[in-house]
Design a protein around this motif. Structure first.
Motif, PDB file in Angstrom:
ATOM      1  N   VAL A 144     -34.842 -21.383 -41.274  1.00  0.00           N
ATOM      2  CA  VAL A 144     -33.935 -20.335 -41.919  1.00  0.00           C
ATOM      3  C   VAL A 144     -33.956 -20.047 -43.305  1.00  0.00           C
ATOM      4  O   VAL A 144     -33.788 -18.585 -43.917  1.00  0.00           O
ATOM      5  N   TRP A 145     -33.972 -21.201 -44.197  1.00  0.00           N
ATOM      6  CA  TRP A 145     -33.844 -20.948 -45.507  1.00  0.00           C
ATOM      7  C   TRP A 145     -35.255 -20.297 -45.991  1.00  0.00           C
ATOM      8  O   TRP A 145     -34.928 -19.145 -46.731  1.00  0.00           O
ATOM      9  N   PRO A 182     -39.719 -14.440 -39.489  1.00  0.00           N
ATOM     10  CA  PRO A 182     -38.545 -15.097 -39.818  1.00  0.00           C
ATOM     11  C   PRO A 182     -37.440 -14.993 -38.732  1.00  0.00           C
ATOM     12  O   PRO A 182     -37.580 -14.389 -37.988  1.00  0.00           O
ATOM     13  N   ILE A 183     -36.424 -16.032 -38.894  1.00  0.00           N
ATOM     14  CA  ILE A 183     -35.330 -15.730 -38.120  1.00  0.00           C
ATOM     15  C   ILE A 183     -34.030 -15.613 -38.622  1.00  0.00           C
ATOM     16  O   ILE A 183     -33.073 -15.915 -38.086  1.00  0.00           O
ATOM     17  N   ALA A 184     -34.271 -15.296 -39.947  1.00  0.00           N
ATOM     18  CA  ALA A 184     -33.073 -14.632 -40.594  1.00  0.00           C
ATOM     19  C   ALA A 184     -33.339 -13.714 -41.692  1.00  0.00           C
ATOM     20  O   ALA A 184     -34.572 -13.442 -41.965  1.00  0.00           O
ATOM     21  N   ALA A 185     -32.606 -12.799 -41.852  1.00  0.00           N
ATOM     22  CA  ALA A 185     -32.588 -11.711 -42.717  1.00  0.00           C
ATOM     23  C   ALA A 185     -32.693 -12.298 -44.070  1.00  0.00           C
ATOM     24  O   ALA A 185     -31.929 -13.237 -44.444  1.00  0.00           O
ATOM     25  N   PRO A 186     -33.295 -11.565 -45.090  1.00  0.00           N
ATOM     26  CA  PRO A 186     -33.422 -12.042 -46.390  1.00  0.00           C
ATOM     27  C   PRO A 186     -32.157 -12.091 -47.179  1.00  0.00           C
ATOM     28  O   PRO A 186     -31.323 -10.964 -46.891  1.00  0.00           O
ATOM     29  N   ALA A 194     -27.742 -15.479 -51.128  1.00  0.00           N
ATOM     30  CA  ALA A 194     -26.488 -16.462 -50.743  1.00  0.00           C
ATOM     31  C   ALA A 194     -27.032 -17.201 -49.452  1.00  0.00           C
ATOM     32  O   ALA A 194     -26.808 -18.489 -49.467  1.00  0.00           O
ATOM     33  N   LEU A 195     -27.595 -16.703 -48.517  1.00  0.00           N
ATOM     34  CA  LEU A 195     -28.047 -17.658 -47.367  1.00  0.00           C
ATOM     35  C   LEU A 195     -28.982 -18.606 -47.695  1.00  0.00           C
ATOM     36  O   LEU A 195     -29.166 -19.681 -47.281  1.00  0.00           O
ATOM     37  N   HIS A 221     -30.779 -23.955 -48.413  1.00  0.00           N
ATOM     38  CA  HIS A 221     -31.732 -24.825 -49.373  1.00  0.00           C
ATOM     39  C   HIS A 221     -30.630 -26.157 -49.523  1.00  0.00           C
ATOM     40  O   HIS A 221     -31.259 -27.304 -49.176  1.00  0.00           O
ATOM     41  N   GLU A 222     -29.301 -25.882 -49.880  1.00  0.00           N
ATOM     42  CA  GLU A 222     -28.472 -27.242 -50.126  1.00  0.00           C
ATOM     43  C   GLU A 222     -28.286 -28.102 -48.754  1.00  0.00           C
ATOM     44  O   GLU A 222     -28.304 -29.009 -48.702  1.00  0.00           O
TER      45      GLU A 222
END
Length: 184
Positions: free
Chosen positions: A113-114, A132-136, A139-140, A145-146
């Motif tokens: 996801v990151w 990809p499994i998430a939109a660019p 914030a996400l 990352h954290e």
């Protein structure tokens, strides 16, 4: 059940060969990935980038092997713990194993996801690129990352606990429990 002549304890039945090899392949991949993530941080940019390409592909491998291991586990019950294992350690063992499985799924997924949110495709050892499994989105990407780093540190702590417990069972308790997962 067989008696272990050296320890005077009763050895447990073993896991299946498939479960044993999946355990060791996943374990080795996790340890290599922790090393790649932690030991390449201060290296030159290109070296770090190459290490992270391996880290990402290996993470996908861990995810795939874990899903195979879970599918295998659903059809093959693990051997019972030896009678010599204290009652308080039994639920603790189940909790640790549950946490391992959760992290073995969540850690690679959080990385995927990151990378998706950071718009950095994951190349699987030059064979294909993961979709990809998430939109660019910055914030996400920052949040994942954290979370990925937090999950990675949790995995490191769990690996250390697991190895120390295995060493305790082998050399202090001599419970025979480690023979269940010995590939040889």
């Amino acid at each position: 059940m067989a008696t272990d002549a050296t320890a005077g304890t009763t050895a447990s039945p073993r896991y299946t060969k498939v479960a044993i090899w999946l355990h060791w392949l996943i374990g080795a991949a996790v340890i290599v990935n922790i090393g790649l993530a932690m030991l390449t941080e201060g290296l030159p940019r290109e070296t770090h980038r190459e290490a992270m390409a391996i880290h990402k592909a290996l993470g996908v491998t861990v995810l795939a092997l874990t899903l195979i291991r879970i599918a295998w586990r659903l059809g093959h019950r693990p051997p019972p713990l030896p009678a010599s294992i204290p009652a308080w350690q039994r639920p603790l063992s189940r909790i640790v194993h549950f946490l391992f499985y959760a992290l073995l799924i969540l850690l690679p997924l959080s990385g995927w996801v990151w990378m998706s949110a950071a718009d950095r495709p994951i190349d699987f050892f030059g064979l294909f690129t993961l979709p990809p499994i998430a939109a660019p989105g910055k914030a996400l990407a920052d949040t994942m990352h954290e979370r990925h780093e937090m999950l990675g540190l949790t995995m490191l702590a769990l690996v250390i606990v697991h190895v120390l417990a295995a060493l305790k069972h082998q050399f202090v308790d001599r419970s025979g429990v480690n023979a269940r997962m010995n590939p040889f």
